[in-house]
Design a protein around this motif. Structure first.
Motif, short mmCIF file in Angstrom:
data_model
loop_
_atom_site.label_atom_id
_atom_site.label_comp_id
_atom_site.label_asym_id
_atom_site.label_seq_id
_atom_site.Cartn_x
_atom_site.Cartn_y
_atom_site.Cartn_z
N SER A 235 29.52 45.33 49.67
CA SER A 235 29.44 43.62 49.51
C SER A 235 28.44 43.41 48.24
CB SER A 235 29.09 42.77 50.57
OG SER A 235 30.18 42.90 51.73
N THR A 236 28.99 42.76 47.21
CA THR A 236 28.10 42.36 46.24
C THR A 236 28.08 41.03 45.80
OG1 THR A 236 28.38 44.45 45.38
CG2 THR A 236 27.48 43.06 43.68
N ILE A 237 27.31 40.32 45.28
CA ILE A 237 27.12 38.80 45.14
C ILE A 237 27.38 38.58 43.56
CG2 ILE A 237 25.85 36.59 45.18
CD1 ILE A 237 24.77 37.56 47.90
N PHE A 238 28.37 37.92 43.04
CA PHE A 238 28.37 37.61 41.86
C PHE A 238 28.34 36.02 41.63
CE2 PHE A 238 30.76 41.69 41.79
CZ PHE A 238 30.13 42.30 40.90
N SER A 239 27.82 35.79 40.50
CA SER A 239 27.96 34.08 39.96
C SER A 239 28.68 34.05 38.78
CB SER A 239 26.33 33.62 39.71
OG SER A 239 25.63 33.77 40.95
N TYR A 240 29.68 33.07 38.75
CA TYR A 240 30.37 32.77 37.74
C TYR A 240 30.11 31.22 37.16
CZ TYR A 240 33.21 36.81 38.96
OH TYR A 240 33.52 38.05 39.42
N ARG A 241 29.84 31.34 35.86
CA ARG A 241 30.05 29.89 35.15
C ARG A 241 31.29 29.47 34.49
NH1 ARG A 241 25.69 26.92 33.71
NH2 ARG A 241 24.07 28.55 34.01
N TYR A 242 31.77 28.48 35.07
CA TYR A 242 33.04 27.99 34.42
C TYR A 242 32.86 27.06 33.44
CZ TYR A 242 35.20 29.84 38.48
OH TYR A 242 35.70 30.88 39.46
N PRO A 243 33.84 26.83 32.57
CA PRO A 243 33.75 25.99 31.43
C PRO A 243 33.16 24.58 31.71
CG PRO A 243 36.04 26.93 31.44
CD PRO A 243 35.10 27.30 32.73
N ASP A 244 33.24 23.96 32.65
CA ASP A 244 32.74 22.76 33.08
C ASP A 244 31.32 22.93 33.56
OD1 ASP A 244 33.17 23.84 35.46
OD2 ASP A 244 33.92 22.27 36.18
N ILE B 112 28.69 26.38 38.42
CA ILE B 112 28.27 27.93 38.67
C ILE B 112 28.86 28.06 40.23
CG2 ILE B 112 26.60 29.45 39.18
CD1 ILE B 112 24.92 28.04 37.23
N ARG B 113 29.70 29.23 40.45
CA ARG B 113 30.04 29.41 41.86
C ARG B 113 29.60 30.91 42.03
NH1 ARG B 113 36.40 27.60 41.48
NH2 ARG B 113 35.82 25.23 41.21
N THR B 114 29.00 31.14 43.46
CA THR B 114 28.60 32.26 43.69
C THR B 114 29.83 33.11 44.79
OG1 THR B 114 26.28 31.67 43.56
CG2 THR B 114 26.62 33.44 44.72
N VAL B 115 30.06 34.05 44.65
CA VAL B 115 31.16 34.72 45.34
C VAL B 115 30.40 35.90 45.92
CG1 VAL B 115 33.13 33.33 44.54
CG2 VAL B 115 32.47 35.65 43.54
N CYS B 116 31.20 36.36 47.09
CA CYS B 116 30.93 37.86 47.55
C CYS B 116 32.20 38.44 47.34
CB CYS B 116 30.46 37.64 49.00
SG CYS B 116 29.87 39.19 49.79
N ILE B 117 31.99 39.75 46.69
CA ILE B 117 33.09 40.59 46.47
C ILE B 117 32.79 42.08 46.97
CG2 ILE B 117 34.68 41.61 44.78
CD1 ILE B 117 33.94 38.98 42.99
N LEU B 118 34.00 42.54 47.53
CA LEU B 118 33.75 43.87 47.93
C LEU B 118 33.85 44.96 46.68
CD1 LEU B 118 35.64 44.20 51.22
CD2 LEU B 118 33.39 44.28 51.08
N VAL B 119 32.86 45.59 46.43
CA VAL B 119 33.12 46.51 45.18
C VAL B 119 32.87 48.15 45.93
CG1 VAL B 119 32.12 47.38 43.06
CG2 VAL B 119 31.96 45.08 43.74
N TRP B 120 34.27 48.62 46.02
CA TRP B 120 34.25 50.07 46.72
C TRP B 120 33.58 50.96 45.50
CZ3 TRP B 120 34.65 50.17 51.75
CH2 TRP B 120 35.26 49.20 52.22
N PRO B 121 33.43 52.14 45.82
CA PRO B 121 32.86 53.29 44.82
C PRO B 121 34.08 53.44 44.04
CG PRO B 121 32.55 53.90 47.19
CD PRO B 121 33.25 52.58 47.48
N ASP B 122 35.23 53.43 44.26
CA ASP B 122 36.31 53.73 43.45
C ASP B 122 36.95 52.49 42.48
OD1 ASP B 122 37.62 52.94 45.77
OD2 ASP B 122 39.21 54.31 45.45
#
Length: 77
Positions: free
Chosen positions: A44-53, A56-66
């Motif tokens: 699991s990895t946490i990413f923060s995204y900034r939208y045009p408005d 900022i949204r922080t999401v948790c995404i699964l990043v597998w080795p492949d």
């Protein structure tokens, strides 16, 4: 009338599993649930995204080795 039906009708309140057995079954269930969830914890990895408005949204995404979840072969294992 089968044996299970007989027991369910004639002896409905008779305990079928002891306390020790029930505790062992629950322990095995919890241990298996923990072991199955380990890959999700590891990748699991946490990413923060900034939208045009400027939101900022922080999401948790699964990043597998492949690759990321959804296109990774590891999703199907």
């Amino acid at each position: 009338m089968t044996t299970k039906t007989y027991v369910a009708i004639v002896l409905p309140l008779k305990p079928r599993m002891g306390r020790k057995t029930a505790n062992k079954v629950l322990a095995v269930i919890w241990i298996m649930a923990f072991l199955i969830s380990i890959p999700n914890i590891m990748y699991s990895t946490i990413f923060s995204y900034r939208y045009p408005d400027n939101e900022i949204r922080t999401v948790c995404i699964l990043v597998w080795p492949d690759g990321i979840a959804g296109i990774s072969f590891a999703d199907y294992l």
